[in-house]
Design a protein around this motif. Structure first.
Motif, PDB file in Angstrom:
ATOM      1  N   GLY A 228       0.812  -1.221   0.000  1.00  0.00           N
ATOM      2  CA  GLY A 228       0.000   0.000   0.000  1.00  0.00           C
ATOM      3  C   GLY A 228       0.844   1.269   0.000  1.00  0.00           C
ATOM      4  N   GLU A 229       0.139   2.385  -0.024  1.00  0.00           N
ATOM      5  CA  GLU A 229       0.802   3.695  -0.061  1.00  0.00           C
ATOM      6  C   GLU A 229       1.515   3.960   1.262  1.00  0.00           C
ATOM      7  OE1 GLU A 229       1.193   5.984  -2.294  1.00  0.00           O
ATOM      8  OE2 GLU A 229       0.101   4.954  -3.902  1.00  0.00           O
ATOM      9  N   ASP A 230       2.695   4.600   1.150  1.00  0.00           N
ATOM     10  CA  ASP A 230       3.441   4.983   2.351  1.00  0.00           C
ATOM     11  C   ASP A 230       2.857   6.258   2.950  1.00  0.00           C
ATOM     12  OD1 ASP A 230       5.124   2.878   1.959  1.00  0.00           O
ATOM     13  OD2 ASP A 230       6.455   4.036   0.649  1.00  0.00           O
ATOM     14  N   SER A 231       2.973   6.355   4.248  1.00  0.00           N
ATOM     15  CA  SER A 231       2.511   7.559   4.946  1.00  0.00           C
ATOM     16  C   SER A 231       3.534   8.674   4.746  1.00  0.00           C
ATOM     17  CB  SER A 231       2.334   7.274   6.449  1.00  0.00           C
ATOM     18  OG  SER A 231       1.961   8.435   7.121  1.00  0.00           O
ATOM     19  N   MET A 232       3.068   9.846   4.336  1.00  0.00           N
ATOM     20  CA  MET A 232       3.951  10.979   4.056  1.00  0.00           C
ATOM     21  C   MET A 232       3.747  12.110   5.054  1.00  0.00           C
ATOM     22  SD  MET A 232       5.613   9.887   1.510  1.00  0.00           S
ATOM     23  CE  MET A 232       6.413  11.385   1.017  1.00  0.00           C
ATOM     24  N   HIS A 233       3.302  11.778   6.262  1.00  0.00           N
ATOM     25  CA  HIS A 233       3.042  12.823   7.250  1.00  0.00           C
ATOM     26  C   HIS A 233       4.355  13.537   7.614  1.00  0.00           C
ATOM     27  CE1 HIS A 233       1.750  14.740  11.001  1.00  0.00           C
ATOM     28  NE2 HIS A 233       0.529  14.672  10.472  1.00  0.00           N
ATOM     29  N   PRO A 234       4.356  14.838   7.783  1.00  0.00           N
ATOM     30  CA  PRO A 234       5.609  15.563   8.069  1.00  0.00           C
ATOM     31  C   PRO A 234       6.275  15.151   9.369  1.00  0.00           C
ATOM     32  CG  PRO A 234       3.912  17.088   7.345  1.00  0.00           C
ATOM     33  CD  PRO A 234       3.235  15.767   7.549  1.00  0.00           C
ATOM     34  N   SER A 235       5.537  14.553  10.278  1.00  0.00           N
ATOM     35  CA  SER A 235       6.136  14.195  11.569  1.00  0.00           C
ATOM     36  C   SER A 235       6.941  12.900  11.503  1.00  0.00           C
ATOM     37  CB  SER A 235       5.050  14.056  12.632  1.00  0.00           C
ATOM     38  OG  SER A 235       4.148  13.012  12.288  1.00  0.00           O
ATOM     39  N   LEU A 236       6.852  12.149  10.387  1.00  0.00           N
ATOM     40  CA  LEU A 236       7.535  10.869  10.272  1.00  0.00           C
ATOM     41  C   LEU A 236       8.953  11.072   9.772  1.00  0.00           C
ATOM     42  CD1 LEU A 236       4.699   8.675   8.744  1.00  0.00           C
ATOM     43  CD2 LEU A 236       5.414   8.826  11.126  1.00  0.00           C
ATOM     44  N   GLY A 237       9.916  10.482  10.503  1.00  0.00           N
ATOM     45  CA  GLY A 237      11.299  10.558  10.106  1.00  0.00           C
ATOM     46  C   GLY A 237      11.752   9.295   9.400  1.00  0.00           C
ATOM     47  N   PRO A 238      13.040   9.200   9.057  1.00  0.00           N
ATOM     48  CA  PRO A 238      13.542   8.026   8.325  1.00  0.00           C
ATOM     49  C   PRO A 238      13.511   6.757   9.171  1.00  0.00           C
ATOM     50  CG  PRO A 238      15.338   9.488   8.947  1.00  0.00           C
ATOM     51  CD  PRO A 238      14.090  10.219   9.268  1.00  0.00           C
ATOM     52  N   LEU A 239      13.624   6.894  10.489  1.00  0.00           N
ATOM     53  CA  LEU A 239      13.569   5.694  11.323  1.00  0.00           C
ATOM     54  C   LEU A 239      12.188   5.053  11.296  1.00  0.00           C
ATOM     55  CD1 LEU A 239      15.668   6.800  14.425  1.00  0.00           C
ATOM     56  CD2 LEU A 239      16.368   5.339  12.533  1.00  0.00           C
ATOM     57  N   SER A 240      11.156   5.846  11.046  1.00  0.00           N
ATOM     58  CA  SER A 240       9.809   5.265  10.936  1.00  0.00           C
ATOM     59  C   SER A 240       9.722   4.320   9.729  1.00  0.00           C
ATOM     60  CB  SER A 240       8.772   6.385  10.822  1.00  0.00           C
ATOM     61  OG  SER A 240       8.952   7.106   9.608  1.00  0.00           O
ATOM     62  N   GLU A 241      10.500   4.594   8.691  1.00  0.00           N
ATOM     63  CA  GLU A 241      10.516   3.717   7.523  1.00  0.00           C
ATOM     64  C   GLU A 241      11.147   2.370   7.882  1.00  0.00           C
ATOM     65  OE1 GLU A 241       9.526   3.049   3.486  1.00  0.00           O
ATOM     66  OE2 GLU A 241       9.001   4.630   4.916  1.00  0.00           O
ATOM     67  N   ILE A 242      12.213   2.412   8.685  1.00  0.00           N
ATOM     68  CA  ILE A 242      12.822   1.152   9.132  1.00  0.00           C
ATOM     69  C   ILE A 242      11.840   0.368   9.983  1.00  0.00           C
ATOM     70  CG2 ILE A 242      14.695   0.175  10.503  1.00  0.00           C
ATOM     71  CD1 ILE A 242      16.405   2.536   9.720  1.00  0.00           C
ATOM     72  N   ASP A 243      11.149   1.047  10.918  1.00  0.00           N
ATOM     73  CA  ASP A 243      10.167   0.367  11.759  1.00  0.00           C
ATOM     74  C   ASP A 243       9.028  -0.194  10.921  1.00  0.00           C
ATOM     75  OD1 ASP A 243      11.702   1.062  13.914  1.00  0.00           O
ATOM     76  OD2 ASP A 243      10.544   2.861  14.401  1.00  0.00           O
ATOM     77  N   ARG A 244       8.618   0.545   9.885  1.00  0.00           N
ATOM     78  CA  ARG A 244       7.487   0.090   9.055  1.00  0.00           C
ATOM     79  C   ARG A 244       7.848  -1.189   8.296  1.00  0.00           C
ATOM     80  NH1 ARG A 244       5.176   1.232   3.886  1.00  0.00           N
ATOM     81  NH2 ARG A 244       7.013   2.391   3.247  1.00  0.00           N
ATOM     82  N   CYS A 296      10.082  -7.176   1.257  1.00  0.00           N
ATOM     83  CA  CYS A 296      10.385  -6.792   2.645  1.00  0.00           C
ATOM     84  C   CYS A 296      11.843  -7.090   2.976  1.00  0.00           C
ATOM     85  CB  CYS A 296       9.465  -7.530   3.606  1.00  0.00           C
ATOM     86  SG  CYS A 296       7.738  -7.026   3.503  1.00  0.00           S
ATOM     87  N   ARG A 297      12.348  -8.201   2.529  1.00  0.00           N
ATOM     88  CA  ARG A 297      13.722  -8.572   2.840  1.00  0.00           C
ATOM     89  C   ARG A 297      14.710  -7.602   2.188  1.00  0.00           C
ATOM     90  NH1 ARG A 297      13.420 -13.320   1.257  1.00  0.00           N
ATOM     91  NH2 ARG A 297      14.267 -13.041  -0.850  1.00  0.00           N
ATOM     92  N   ASP A 298      14.441  -7.203   0.919  1.00  0.00           N
ATOM     93  CA  ASP A 298      15.346  -6.276   0.237  1.00  0.00           C
ATOM     94  C   ASP A 298      15.322  -4.883   0.875  1.00  0.00           C
ATOM     95  OD1 ASP A 298      15.966  -8.343  -1.420  1.00  0.00           O
ATOM     96  OD2 ASP A 298      14.591  -7.710  -3.038  1.00  0.00           O
ATOM     97  N   LYS A 299      14.111  -4.418   1.156  1.00  0.00           N
ATOM     98  CA  LYS A 299      14.002  -3.073   1.749  1.00  0.00           C
ATOM     99  C   LYS A 299      14.632  -3.045   3.131  1.00  0.00           C
ATOM    100  CE  LYS A 299      11.726  -1.013  -1.581  1.00  0.00           C
ATOM    101  NZ  LYS A 299      10.295  -0.781  -1.464  1.00  0.00           N
ATOM    102  N   THR A 300      14.408  -4.082   3.907  1.00  0.00           N
ATOM    103  CA  THR A 300      14.979  -4.117   5.257  1.00  0.00           C
ATOM    104  C   THR A 300      16.493  -4.159   5.193  1.00  0.00           C
ATOM    105  OG1 THR A 300      13.012  -5.290   6.043  1.00  0.00           O
ATOM    106  CG2 THR A 300      14.967  -5.342   7.439  1.00  0.00           C
ATOM    107  N   LYS A 301      17.038  -4.945   4.251  1.00  0.00           N
ATOM    108  CA  LYS A 301      18.487  -5.029   4.116  1.00  0.00           C
ATOM    109  C   LYS A 301      19.071  -3.683   3.694  1.00  0.00           C
ATOM    110  CE  LYS A 301      22.090  -7.708   1.779  1.00  0.00           C
ATOM    111  NZ  LYS A 301      22.364  -8.795   0.798  1.00  0.00           N
ATOM    112  N   PHE A 302      18.378  -3.001   2.779  1.00  0.00           N
ATOM    113  CA  PHE A 302      18.845  -1.676   2.345  1.00  0.00           C
ATOM    114  C   PHE A 302      18.813  -0.663   3.491  1.00  0.00           C
ATOM    115  CE2 PHE A 302      17.479   2.525   0.769  1.00  0.00           C
ATOM    116  CZ  PHE A 302      18.657   2.917   0.159  1.00  0.00           C
ATOM    117  N   LEU A 303      17.715  -0.692   4.234  1.00  0.00           N
ATOM    118  CA  LEU A 303      17.596   0.269   5.337  1.00  0.00           C
ATOM    119  C   LEU A 303      18.580  -0.031   6.458  1.00  0.00           C
ATOM    120  CD1 LEU A 303      13.694   0.594   5.466  1.00  0.00           C
ATOM    121  CD2 LEU A 303      15.320   2.288   4.624  1.00  0.00           C
ATOM    122  N   GLU A 304      18.846  -1.290   6.700  1.00  0.00           N
ATOM    123  CA  GLU A 304      19.817  -1.631   7.742  1.00  0.00           C
ATOM    124  C   GLU A 304      21.227  -1.183   7.360  1.00  0.00           C
ATOM    125  OE1 GLU A 304      19.518  -2.738  10.726  1.00  0.00           O
ATOM    126  OE2 GLU A 304      17.342  -2.908  10.638  1.00  0.00           O
TER     127      GLU A 304
END
Length: 1495
Positions: A228-244, A296-304
């Protein structure tokens, strides 16, 4: 249990779900909390000095059975250790202060809470709380060494690994709870095991199909969440992407673990075996699950791989650290990943990451600026007051590329790591936010260019080539329409080329920051302008008038130019198409500005209106107007303080900025109008530049730049006139220039010329720096004029210097003159020694100093003179001190003694001679010469000091301080005032006392004569010492000896002091006689005052403030006033007192002979003293003042004798006859006589007479007491005590006789009152047994009530009489009588209290008995009345045939009986009324009484 216990019980009910409305649960709570162990632990927690923790816990299995455990600590609770965390429900209570009991209500003292889902709480505690705290504490500082930094990084990495393990364990504990797919029933598993192969339409397969379809639906929702679409709220930082993505991976792994279970495999195998249609759908969804897992595995590896860089972007990170270290490292990591695969950049995922990095940078900037943004403007206001970085900005705020370069090119060791590691101003922090934005954009674009540029990164977000259907076929095959619902909408991401979208949040934030900085700079510029324009004046009325005329001329010229242009357009309208470029250029050149266009003022009508309004307000200056505007700007900001990055406040912030900009424009328009009006009139260059210098803070603002430029140009064009004026002034005053105060002529003229030159240079320096002025056409012409004027001033200066240098050589001759010279003294008609110094030398010194200040080349000769300045001034100062000391020593010689020091003065003048003839200012022995003169002066000073000290201590001290003192007399004042003298005693003692004092004064004068020889010996000794030293001082002088003290000088000295001693004796006698006369006599006016005071005191009865006090400060000679009946005499007579006083005065004058004899004067001196005393007319006049003392005293004493004569009646009249016979007047005015019998009781008339006589005698005593015991008239004191005592004896005898009679009358009345009181008291003591006795008692009580009202009229005369006898007349009264009189009121009060007691006893205590007696008496009286009536009818006067005498006799008897009966009736009726009973009527008795009275 109290309210606190039940409050804890209510919390237990809420946590463990106990229903207190239920009977069972209510009884459980009551019984549970009253258990001894539970109650003991609760008391230990609630009361003082107990435990600070209390726990209640159970497991979910035991919750139904209400198995709840209470404890004070959970460390030793093994049940909690062995039980799974999520199966525990725990309630805790905590107290922070156990020094006292818990408060009531306990909610304010006790903190409570419950712990559920322990696994999640543990994970959050470690990951969200402890780890950030440790990271903050272990962040490397700039001061840390390499080893310390490495150790801190290792500790943080180890903690992260442990916390990740804890989180994984906690999630694994929750896997049973996170079952996404519906579980397979045990019954279905059993059916599948029983039937090895089933058909598609069997019930088991249908149930399996339904179950799998539900799984497919659930999986679709999960996949929709993943893609689905990612949340683009201004309060979300880059760490929220790792958590997501971590959460998505955990979700898909959980789903796969469920699908791998035996139950799921059995269901899928059954469907495959039965060849169900549902299996095709399942295979399609299975492929999507695989894609999601790979995604999920590729994105998580990239973010890590970039996680540690993203984690460095904490909120407390410093923007400079982010721009220099973190962001470049992050971009390098992304570039490394993209070098392997360009998937993320082309699919828009990198743009998404950078968007969230942008959000995080905004958070960092917010935190960096400050948490409390409401105080932001107040901090900026304070920084404006402090100055600093803001003061350097003279224009509207904007960033420079050099600022960005300096921001990024910083040594790594000096980069601050976090916000609090460096102390920065708020303005710098805001500016750093903008610098961070610029650096961030530059870093981003560098990365984008490295990845291939924006043209290479414009493909779609996610590739559509991957399989996206559930059928499992390739993309080339046509897809079934029924499976189109398994296509998922993937997030589009953000392309790297979409800069606006990536930086949108940061741009909005920085736009407002830039606006804030611009407003801050504007406020700072205006604040500086307030200070700089403080002294600028308001435009005058004449300035406004001139500006208005200039504006009118400008408008007229503009209208004329417009009309000319319109006319030219009309004429050239037909040839417009053929117009050539040259023609256009010509027109442009014709209409171009002339060189003098700048002289045309730019003032406009709105400017004039604005200045007119400003000038109408007299109370506000220009600085005050700007200050008011600045205050309004501050109010706009402080009253609308907002967060510049808050979305809800964007519109409000824009409105504030708009208001601020509008008000700033108004202030700029006002400043521009002021400048235009002030420069509409031609001004002097210096004045104009000083005005424009005050506007330096706002000179580069967009609106004011052109206005101030035009003002500078106008000043420069007027600078030519100033050059001409300065040239004219120079030519007019160059021969006689105005010089500064205290300046020498030549340096003053040079300073004047340099002042003119400085004015020109200062103005020209400003104009040369203005690029608009340099480009003017007439700039070269004005520059040439400036150069010519400056050259003329410089030539003038060189000319003056040349003339001055020519005179330097002539001034050096002044240094060869002698030190001293002789000058005629017109006051003393002789010559005095002065310093031979030329004033021109000092002028040289002053001119050289001025030339040094002016930085002028000084010739060598002037420098030589200047080198001797200190030496010349030093020696001149020493010579000044030398001559000053010499003159001071001369002034210490008293003129009469001057001949005594002739030899000493000659030695001093001999010491001064070398300075007058041989020693010059260039000599080398000036110091030795000055020292020699000082030695001579030391000897001279020693001689003067010794002789002056001897004369001052042994001669002048005795004459001036002792004998000439006002306290030096021939008698002691205290001695002659010490007592009251008789005339003979006073004369004898004064003769002896005067002789003693004269001998003492003569002895002191003899001591003075002995001192004369000591003075002569000391002068001879000093002269011999000087003679021996002077004989060896110089061989060039002859053998002439210093002359000794001559006899004539010494005789003149002795004769001077003999005259002074005679004068001193004369003054002592005069002072003594004056003091004596002041003590024995008074002036005529004082005599009249004493006489008037005595008369008013005796005859008019004056107050105490005019008492005749005895003056003990005078001589008192005593006399006595006494009776020699019938005369009053004074003994001794006043004439003998007069003679005694005059004899003492003559003895005082004759003391001069005794003094001369005691002092040892020779005959000539004694004879001269006697002649002086005899010829002193002042002494004779003093003696004459003593001739009339007896006459004045006699006149004044007659007033006292006259007053005493008023009491002659006391011994002259026959008082015994008056006492025995009293003549009074009756009502008709006729006299009658009352004889006083001493043995009888006096009547009222006698009593009144006695009181009047006593009052009269008392008044006589008071009048006698007024008469003073001693009357002082001058020095005569007349004693009156004998005559006063005689008169008081007469008065006292008669006062005693009258008082005895008055006492007898008062004693009689006192005895009567006491007897009546005692009689009544005895009657109260009698027993009341009959109604007659009751009636008598009541009558007595009534009588006492009436007496209570008039008791004052009875007691007051008695008390008054005794008070007069005892206190006023002072007659001795027996103590028992006084005591009886003082107790009259108290005794009467006791009697009235006794009366109240009797009344209460009769009417209350004995009422019943008396009522019975009354009833008995009434009945008896009724019988007696009937008998009396019958007897009256039978035996009364109405019986027929009864004779008159017998009838009259019977009538009288019956009348007597009737009176007795009537009185008895009244008694019975009054007693009945007293007891509130109805009185009995006796009509027969009344009828009988009427008949008897009728007869």
């Amino acid at each position: 249990m109290d309210e606190r216990h039940w409050w804890v019980a209510s919390k237990v009910e809420q946590t463990f779900g106990i229903d207190k409305t239920s009977t069972v649960d209510a009884s459980f709570i009551e019984s549970y909390f009253r258990r001894p162990d539970v109650l003991e632990k609760m008391n230990s927690f609630l009361f003082a000095k107990g435990s600070n923790k209390l726990f209640f816990y159970t497991t979910r299995d035991r919750l139904y059975s209400k198995d709840i455990t209470c404890c004070l600590t959970i460390v030793d609770e093994y049940t909690l250790v062995n039980e799974p965390l999520d199966n525990i429900i725990l309630l805790y209570f905590i107290r922070s202060d156990t020094s006292s009991d818990a408060t009531i209500p306990p909610a304010s003292d006790i903190y409570c809470g419950e712990i559920k889902h322990s696994a999640q709480m543990t994970s959050l505690l470690y990951s969200q709380t402890l780890l950030p705290l440790f990271k903050k504490e272990l962040t490397p500082n700039s001061n840390d060494s390499y080893n310390q930094t490495t150790t801190k990084a290792a500790i943080v990495a180890q903690m992260e690994r442990h916390i990740d393990g804890i989180s994984a364990t906690c999630h694994s504990l929750q896997k049973d709870k996170n079952l996404l797919l519906k579980r397979v029933d045990a019954e279905m598993i059993g059916q599948l095991k029983q039937t090895s192969r089933s058909t598609a339409d069997s019930p088991v397969i249908r149930n399996c199909e339904a179950l799998v379809l539900s799984w497919i639906s659930t999986i679709e929702n999960v996949l929709q969440d993943i893609f689905g679409e990612d949340s683009m709220h201004p309060s979300l930082g880059p760490l929220s992407e790792i958590d997501r993505w971590t959460r998505k991976q955990r979700l898909i792994n959980n789903l796969l673990e469920q699908l791998k279970s035996k139950e799921c495999k059995a269901v899928i195998g059954a469907l495959i075996t039965s060849k169900s249609k549902v299996i095709r759908k399942w295979k399609a969804i299975d492929v999507s699950i695989t894609e999601a897992q790979n995604e999920c595995r590729d994105k998580t590896k990239f973010l890590e791989s970039i996680r540690r860089y993203l984690e460095s972007l904490t909120e407390d990170a410093h923007p400079q650290n982010c721009a220099v270290n973190i962001l470049p490292a992050l971009c390098d990591a992304m570039r490394t990943v993209e070098s392997v695969s360009r998937y993320y950049a082309r699919q828009g995922y990198l743009g998404l990451i950078f968007t969230k990095v942008t959000n995080q940078l905004v958070k960092i900037c917010k935190y960096y600026v400050g948490d409390d943004l409401t105080q932001l403007w107040s901090k900026l206001f304070n920084e404006i007051l402090d100055g600093g970085l803001i003061d350097d900005i003279k224009e509207n705020f904007h960033l420079d590329k050099r600022d960005v370069k300096r921001f990024r090119e910083v040594p790594k060791g000096s980069i601050p790591l976090d916000t609090n590691s460096i102390n920065e101003s708020t303005f710098q922090r805001l500016k750093n936010c903008l610098l961070l934005q610029a650096s961030y954009k530059e870093t981003f674009r560098t990365l984008r260019d490295a990845l291939g540029g924006s043209q290479m990164l414009t493909t779609t977000a996610f590739s559509a080539t991957s399989s996206s259907s559930l059928s499992g076929t390739t993309s080339a095959q046509p897809q079934d329409q029924s499976h189109s619902r398994y296509h998922y909408t993937r997030s589009s991401g953000i392309l790297m080329s979409q800069d606006e979208k990536i930086f949108q949040h940061f741009d909005e934030f920085c736009r407002r920051v830039e606006q804030m900085l611009d407003m801050t700079v504007t406020l700072n510029q205006l604040s500086q302008l307030i200070t700089s324009t403080a002294r600028l004046p308001k435009p005058k009325r004449t300035d406004l008038i001139d500006a208005e005329s200039v504006a009118n001329r400008t408008d007229a010229r503009a209208r004329k130019d417009k009309e000319d242009e319109e006319e030219d357009d009309d004429n050239n309208n037909n040839n417009a198409e053929n117009a050539s470029d040259e023609g256009i250029d010509d027109a442009g050149s014709d209409s171009g500005a002339t060189p003098n266009d700048y002289l045309i003022s730019t003032v406009s009508k709105p400017d004039l209106e604005l200045m007119k309004q400003y000038c109408d307000d007299d109370s506000v200056s220009l600085s005050g107007f700007i200050a008011n505007g600045v205050e309004r700007l501050r109010l706009i900001l402080t009253n609308n303080t907002i967060n510049p990055s808050n979305e809800d406040e964007k519109t409000k912030f824009d409105l504030i900025h708009k208001q601020f900009t509008s008000l700033t424009r108004e202030l700029e328009q006002f400043i521009g109008a002021y400048v235009n009006v002030m420069f509409s009139k031609t001004k002097r260059t210096h004045e104009g530049l000083s005005i424009l210098a005050t506007f330096e803070p706002v000179c580069e603002r967009n609106y004011l730049r052109s206005i101030l430029r035009d003002a500078y140009v106008n000043l420069f064009l007027n600078f030519e006139n100033d050059l001409l004026d300065i040239r004219t002034t120079f030519e007019a005053h160059k021969d006689n220039p105005p010089i500064p105060r205290n300046a020498p002529p030549v340096p003053g003229a040079i300073a004047w010329s340099r002042t003119l030159l400085t004015k020109l240079e200062q103005a020209m320096d400003v104009f040369k720096l203005n690029r608009h002025i340099v480009t003017l056409g007439n700039f070269p012409l004005i520059s040439k004029l400036y150069n010519r004027t400056a050259k003329a001033l410089l030539v003038y200066e060189q000319l003056l210097l040349g003339r001055w240098k020519e005179k330097i050589d002539a001034w050096k001759d002044h240094l060869n003159a002698n030190l001293l010279c002789l000058v005629n003294d017109s006051e003393e008609n002789n010559k005095r020694i002065e310093i031979n110094s030329n004033i021109e030398l000092f002028s040289i010194f002053d001119e050289v100093k001025w030339f040094k200040r002016l930085d002028v080349d000084i010739p060598k000769a002037a420098l030589v003179c200047m080198q001797k300045e200190q030496t010349f001034k030093h020696y001149k100062s020493l010579l000044d001190d030398l001559l000053t000391r010499f003159r001071y020593l001369q002034s210490r010689i008293y003129p009469p003694f001057y001949p005594l020091f002739t030899s000493h003065l000659s030695q001093v003048y001999r010491a001064f001679e070398p300075g007058l003839h041989t020693i010059t200012w260039s000599s080398l022995n000036i110091d030795a010469y000055i020292a020699k003169v000082h030695r001579a002066l030391d000897r001279f000073e020693t001689s003067i000091s010794n002789i002056n000290t001897l004369i001052a201590e042994k001669i002048d001290n005795i004459l001036d301080n002792e004998l000439m003192n006002s306290s030096c007399l021939l008698f002691s004042i205290d001695y002659i005032r010490s007592k009251l003298w008789t005339p003979t005693e006073f004369l004898q003692n004064m003769h002896v006392h005067l002789n003693e004092q004269s001998i003492l004064i003569g002895d002191k004068l003899h001591q003075i004569q002995q001192t004369f020889q000591e003075v002569e010996d000391m002068l001879k000794l000093n002269t011999r010492g000087q003679k021996s030293r002077s004989s060896t001082s110089s061989t060039r002088r002859g053998k002439t000896a210093t002359p000794a003290v001559t006899n004539e000088a010494m005789m003149e000295f002795i004769r001077y002091y003999y005259d002074k001693m005679n004068f001193c004796i004369q003054k002592i006698i005069e002072r003594t006689l004056t003091t004596y006369i002041d003590l024995v006599s008074i002036t005529e006016t004082k005599y009249l005052i004493d006489q008037t005071k005595l008369i008013r005191f005796l005859f008019e009865g004056q107050d105490n403030d005019e008492q005749l006090n005895i003056d003990t400060q005078r001589i008192r000679i005593g006399c006595t006033m006494q009776y020699a009946i019938p005369e009053i005499i004074i003994d001794p007579p006043l004439s003998s007192c007069q003679k005694c006083i005059c004899d003492v005065a003559s003895a005082i004058i004759g003391c001069e002979k005794q003094i001369s004899e005691s002092a040892g004067f020779d005959n000539e001196t004694a004879h001269r003293l006697s002649s002086i005393i005899e010829s002193d007319t002042h002494l004779s006049s003093l003696i004459d003042r003593l001739s009339s003392i007896d006459t004045n005293v006699t006149r004044i004493s007659q007033s006292g004798i006259q007053y005493i004569r008023t009491f002659d009646f006391l011994w002259r009249d026959d008082s015994q006859l008056e006492y025995q016979t009293i003549i009074q007047q009756d009502e008709n005015g006729e006299d009658y006589t009352i004889i006083i019998d001493p043995n009888a009781i006096p009547s009222i008339e006698v009593r009144k007479y006695l009181q009047d006589q006593l009052e009269r005698l008392l008044g006589i005593e008071q009048r006698l007491s007024i008469l003073p015991h001693e009357i002082q008239i001058g020095c005569i004191c007349i004693e009156t005590i004998p005559i006063i005592n005689s008169l008081k004896t007469f008065v006292f005898s008669w006062k005693t006789q009258y008082a005895k009679l008055l006492h007898r009358f008062a004693k009689f009345e006192l005895d009567q009152v006491v007897a009546y009181r005692q009689q009544v008291q005895l009657r109260f003591n009698d027993d009341v047994s009959t109604l007659e006795q009751l009636d008598e008692a009541l009558i007595l009580l009534e009588e006492l009530s009436e007496m209570e009202n008039k008791i004052d009229s009875i007691y007051l005369p008695i008390e008054t009489t005794y008070a007069l006898l005892d206190q006023v007349y002072n007659i001795p009264i027996p103590r028992d009588e006084l005591q009886e009189c003082s107790q009259l009121r108290d005794k009467w009060s006791e009697l009235m209290l006794n009366a109240d007691r009797v009344r209460r006893q009769l009417l209350q205590e004995r009422r019943q008995q008396l009522e019975q007696e009354l009833d008995k008496q009434v009945k008896s009286f009724v019988v007696e009345v009937i008998r009396f009536r019958n007897a009256f009818d039978v035996e009364g006067p109405n019986v027929p045939d009864l004779g008159p005498l017998e009838a009259a006799k019977r009538l009288k008897d019956f009348q007597g009986q009737y009176k007795i009966m009537h009185r008895r009736k009244q008694t019975l009726n009054s007693i009945s009324t007293l007891f509130s009973l109805q009185p009995k009527q006796f009509p027969e008795l009344d009828k009988t009484g009427e008949v008897s009275l009728y007869y």
